[in-house]
Design a protein around this motif. Structure first.
Motif, short mmCIF file in Angstrom:
data_model
loop_
_atom_site.label_atom_id
_atom_site.label_comp_id
_atom_site.label_asym_id
_atom_site.label_seq_id
_atom_site.Cartn_x
_atom_site.Cartn_y
_atom_site.Cartn_z
N ASN A 21 -12.26 0.04 -16.50
CA ASN A 21 -13.63 -0.66 -16.47
C ASN A 21 -13.53 -1.95 -17.61
O ASN A 21 -14.11 -2.82 -18.09
N ASN A 22 -12.22 -2.34 -18.22
CA ASN A 22 -11.80 -3.13 -19.14
C ASN A 22 -11.78 -5.07 -18.73
O ASN A 22 -11.61 -4.91 -16.94
N LYS A 23 -12.88 -6.00 -19.08
CA LYS A 23 -12.18 -6.81 -17.93
C LYS A 23 -11.74 -7.99 -19.06
O LYS A 23 -11.99 -8.11 -19.76
N THR A 24 -10.38 -9.11 -18.18
CA THR A 24 -9.97 -9.51 -18.90
C THR A 24 -9.44 -10.65 -17.50
O THR A 24 -9.59 -10.34 -16.57
N LYS A 25 -9.40 -11.93 -17.95
CA LYS A 25 -10.18 -13.11 -17.32
C LYS A 25 -8.53 -13.53 -16.88
O LYS A 25 -7.50 -13.45 -16.85
N ARG A 26 -8.78 -13.63 -15.38
CA ARG A 26 -7.48 -14.04 -14.58
C ARG A 26 -7.59 -15.55 -13.74
O ARG A 26 -8.72 -15.68 -12.79
N ARG A 27 -7.02 -15.79 -12.43
CA ARG A 27 -6.56 -17.26 -11.87
C ARG A 27 -6.52 -16.35 -11.23
O ARG A 27 -5.52 -15.88 -10.26
N TRP A 28 -7.33 -17.48 -9.56
CA TRP A 28 -6.44 -17.27 -8.22
C TRP A 28 -6.30 -18.55 -7.55
O TRP A 28 -6.61 -19.59 -7.66
#
Length: 62
Positions: A21-28
């Protein structure tokens, strides 16, 4: 910002979520293709998403 010349579709953002449940930013990113299209009688290279190409919104030139 890179976007479709017709529908203005642009990258959307969100999170990668790991099993821990670690969250890192990403782009689509939208599937943009550089196309030679006829605009107002002139041939220009524009970035267009594949959905607009398939829908026939783009008048391609030879």
């Amino acid at each position: 910002m890179r976007h479709c010349a017709y529908c203005k579709k642009h990258p959307s953002v969100g999170n990668n979520v790991s099993h821990a449940n670690n969250k890192t930013k990403r782009r689509w990113n939208p599937n943009l293709q550089e196309v030679r299209a006829e605009i107002n009688g002139n041939v220009q290279r524009i970035l267009v998403c594949t959905r607009c190409i398939r829908a026939g919104k783009v008048k391609k030139s030879a």
